[in-house]
Motif scaffolding. Structure first.
Motif, short mmCIF file in Angstrom:
data_model
loop_
_atom_site.label_atom_id
_atom_site.label_comp_id
_atom_site.label_asym_id
_atom_site.label_seq_id
_atom_site.Cartn_x
_atom_site.Cartn_y
_atom_site.Cartn_z
N UNK A 27 0.98 -1.64 -0.14
CA UNK A 27 -0.06 0.05 0.18
C UNK A 27 0.79 1.48 0.41
N UNK A 28 0.59 1.89 -1.04
CA UNK A 28 1.52 3.87 -1.13
C UNK A 28 1.32 4.76 -1.14
N UNK A 29 0.88 5.73 -0.30
CA UNK A 29 0.49 6.73 -0.40
C UNK A 29 1.21 7.64 -1.68
N UNK A 30 -0.05 8.55 -2.06
CA UNK A 30 0.41 9.56 -3.38
C UNK A 30 0.41 10.67 -3.17
N UNK A 31 1.59 11.78 -3.59
CA UNK A 31 0.99 13.23 -3.87
C UNK A 31 1.35 13.94 -4.57
N UNK A 32 -0.22 14.13 -5.62
CA UNK A 32 0.54 15.05 -6.71
C UNK A 32 0.55 16.75 -6.98
N UNK A 33 1.78 16.87 -7.58
CA UNK A 33 1.19 18.36 -7.43
C UNK A 33 2.17 19.06 -8.40
N UNK A 34 0.98 19.58 -9.16
CA UNK A 34 2.21 20.72 -10.89
C UNK A 34 3.44 21.22 -10.18
N UNK A 35 4.83 20.92 -11.04
CA UNK A 35 5.80 21.13 -10.72
C UNK A 35 5.84 22.84 -10.32
N UNK A 52 -5.54 10.09 -12.65
CA UNK A 52 -5.33 8.62 -13.38
C UNK A 52 -4.36 9.29 -15.03
N UNK A 53 -4.86 9.82 -15.38
CA UNK A 53 -3.73 10.10 -16.73
C UNK A 53 -2.32 10.48 -16.47
N UNK A 54 -1.85 11.75 -15.23
CA UNK A 54 -0.26 11.46 -14.42
C UNK A 54 -0.27 9.98 -14.15
N UNK A 93 5.65 14.77 -17.33
CA UNK A 93 5.19 15.13 -17.64
C UNK A 93 4.16 14.91 -18.98
N UNK A 94 3.62 15.14 -19.00
CA UNK A 94 2.46 15.65 -19.38
C UNK A 94 2.35 15.95 -21.11
N UNK A 102 -1.49 21.25 -16.14
CA UNK A 102 -0.20 21.94 -16.55
C UNK A 102 0.64 20.95 -17.20
N UNK A 103 1.68 21.12 -18.02
CA UNK A 103 2.36 20.30 -18.78
C UNK A 103 3.17 19.65 -17.62
N UNK A 104 3.91 19.66 -16.52
CA UNK A 104 4.78 19.02 -15.58
C UNK A 104 4.22 18.47 -14.04
N UNK A 105 4.02 17.53 -13.41
CA UNK A 105 3.85 17.61 -12.43
C UNK A 105 5.10 16.26 -11.60
N UNK A 106 4.65 16.61 -9.79
CA UNK A 106 6.04 15.83 -9.30
C UNK A 106 4.84 15.01 -7.95
N UNK A 107 4.60 13.47 -8.99
CA UNK A 107 4.36 12.53 -8.53
C UNK A 107 5.22 11.95 -7.38
N UNK A 108 4.73 12.08 -6.30
CA UNK A 108 5.51 11.66 -5.21
C UNK A 108 5.23 10.74 -4.77
N UNK A 109 5.45 9.71 -4.27
CA UNK A 109 5.09 8.48 -3.70
C UNK A 109 6.05 7.75 -2.41
#
Length: 410
Positions: A27-35, A52-54, A93-94, A102-109
């Motif tokens: 089980x992983x915690x996820x946090x997503x924010x724009x870069x 989901x796309x990210x 990068x999307x 946004x075109x880029x995000x930071x995905x923290x897991x």
């Protein structure tokens, strides 16, 4: 109610699920924010579709470390995986066609917990007193992962992206046969419970074709006569566009005051080297995309937050998964929808079984197999009882009590 006339062999819409007690679900915690944070400094709320796309982009960029078919995502803060995943922060990068803001995000897991399935086995065997709810929740999400990727989710239900041609209700609307399912604990262990569900949706089709089906007598050549009706049926619906590659959806706000051939707008030089210049919409589309065929009808107003977005109707397609209120259906269509919703027991059994076996269903796509799960493809046989008709006591007007036996055939 305890006396049975006879027994009956029945089949319940429960499908036994077996699992490997040696397996561990990560089980992983996820946090997503724009870069880059928003200019106003406020936190940005990212929609489930964007998340989901990210996630999909991160996993497709490095499938050896992030195997998509070995994970389940709730679309928000949690990922469950059958294999260990890298932890830390990753830049994603999307591409523009995904339609994210946004075109880029930071995905923290980061790893939250290891869920050992042996605890579920211990509970089922009586060695553990408390229900391991976190394990059941993770297994339930895994069972929903495949349909969530392949089908239209409405609440807890899933529906196909296309309807059966025989289920067309007319007026650009069709009945879509889907299902709802959940994981339950029974005396036989974890069980997949799946039931049949039907909803009326707008069909995915060109807006111009939809208008011809929805409005009686409608023709593009006589658009002005139907303008009010067109605006009424289209306002609030979601569309995507065909003149450029994108997955972004837009909400129809209304119609433009002018026809497509008369619309102009100010084209701004991105580099700022030239002043804004007036551009005709037909010229813009011809030079950048393709020729507008219907210049004598209005465009759809797809603008948002004060920004103009006048798009020719012929380049707009209704997005799938938009419910059509059943109270708006005509009499014949309403009866047809009801009949589709209430199939005979044998037909219902066959449809439920087919949904369980479907590639789009909960056991399709190879995902649950990667977690060590296996679903029995056959319904659970149970024995039912036909009980003696009850004897009712009814009070007569003179105060006497009358005993009435219910007719067993009714």
């Amino acid at each position: 109610g305890t006396k049975a006339i006879r027994t009956a062999r029945l089949r319940a819409n429960h499908f036994n699920l077996s699992f490997n007690p040696e397996s561990i679900i990560m089980h992983y915690d996820v946090d997503v924010k724009p870069e880059h944070p928003a200019k106003n400094g406020r936190p940005v709320k990212i929609s489930k579709s964007e998340l989901s796309a990210i996630r999909n982009k991160l996993f497709s960029d490095d499938p050896s470390k992030f195997p998509l078919l070995s994970t389940a995502y709730d679309g928000e803060k949690n990922i469950f995986s059958a294999v260990p995943l890298p932890t830390g922060s990753f830049k994603v990068e999307i591409p523009e066609e995904e339609g994210t803001r946004f075109s880029s995000y930071i995905f923290t897991i980061k790893l939250a917990k290891e869920l050992q399935l042996r605890k579920l086995k211990e509970y089922l065997s009586g060695q553990l007193l408390d229900i391991p709810r976190n394990i059941l929740q993770s297994m339930d999400l895994v069972m929903k992962e495949n349909p969530a990727r392949r089908m239209i989710a409405v609440g807890r239900n899933f529906y196909p992206t296309e309807s059966d041609p025989n289920d067309d209700l007319g007026y650009g609307v069709a009945a879509f046969r889907g299902f709802q399912h959940s994981l339950k604990l029974t005396s036989q262990g974890p069980t997949l419970c799946l039931d049949y569900s039907v909803l009326a949706f707008h069909k995915r089709m060109l807006v111009t074709e939809f208008l011809q089906e929805q409005i009686r007598g409608f023709t593009l050549n006589n658009f002005k006569r139907f303008r009010r009706e067109v605006e009424d049926v289209l306002k609030g619906l979601k569309v995507t566009v065909t003149h450029r590659k994108t997955k972004q959806t837009y909400v129809i706000m209304g119609l433009t005051d002018k026809n497509a051939g008369e619309i102009t707008f100010d084209a701004v030089d991105i580099d700022g080297q030239s002043p804004p210049r007036k551009v005709r919409l037909p010229d813009y589309f011809r030079d950048k995309y393709r020729e507008i065929q219907y210049k004598n009808i209005p465009c759809l107003d797809l603008g948002k937050n004060g920004k103009r977005n006048d798009t020719p109707m012929e380049f707009c397609v209704l997005v799938e998964g938009q419910r059509y209120p059943k109270e708006y259906l005509g009499k014949e269509a309403a009866i047809m929808l009801k009949n589709i919703s209430l199939p005979s027991p044998r037909d219902r059994q066959n449809m439920i079984s087919n949904m369980v076996r479907s590639n789009d269903g909960p056991s399709g796509g190879g995902i649950i197999q990667n977690f060590g799960f296996e679903v029995n493809q056959n319904m659970t046989p149970v024995t039912g009882r036909v009980i003696v008709p009850p004897e009712l006591k009814l009070g007569a007007s003179d105060g006497k009590v009358i005993k009435v036996t219910v007719d067993g055939e009714k």
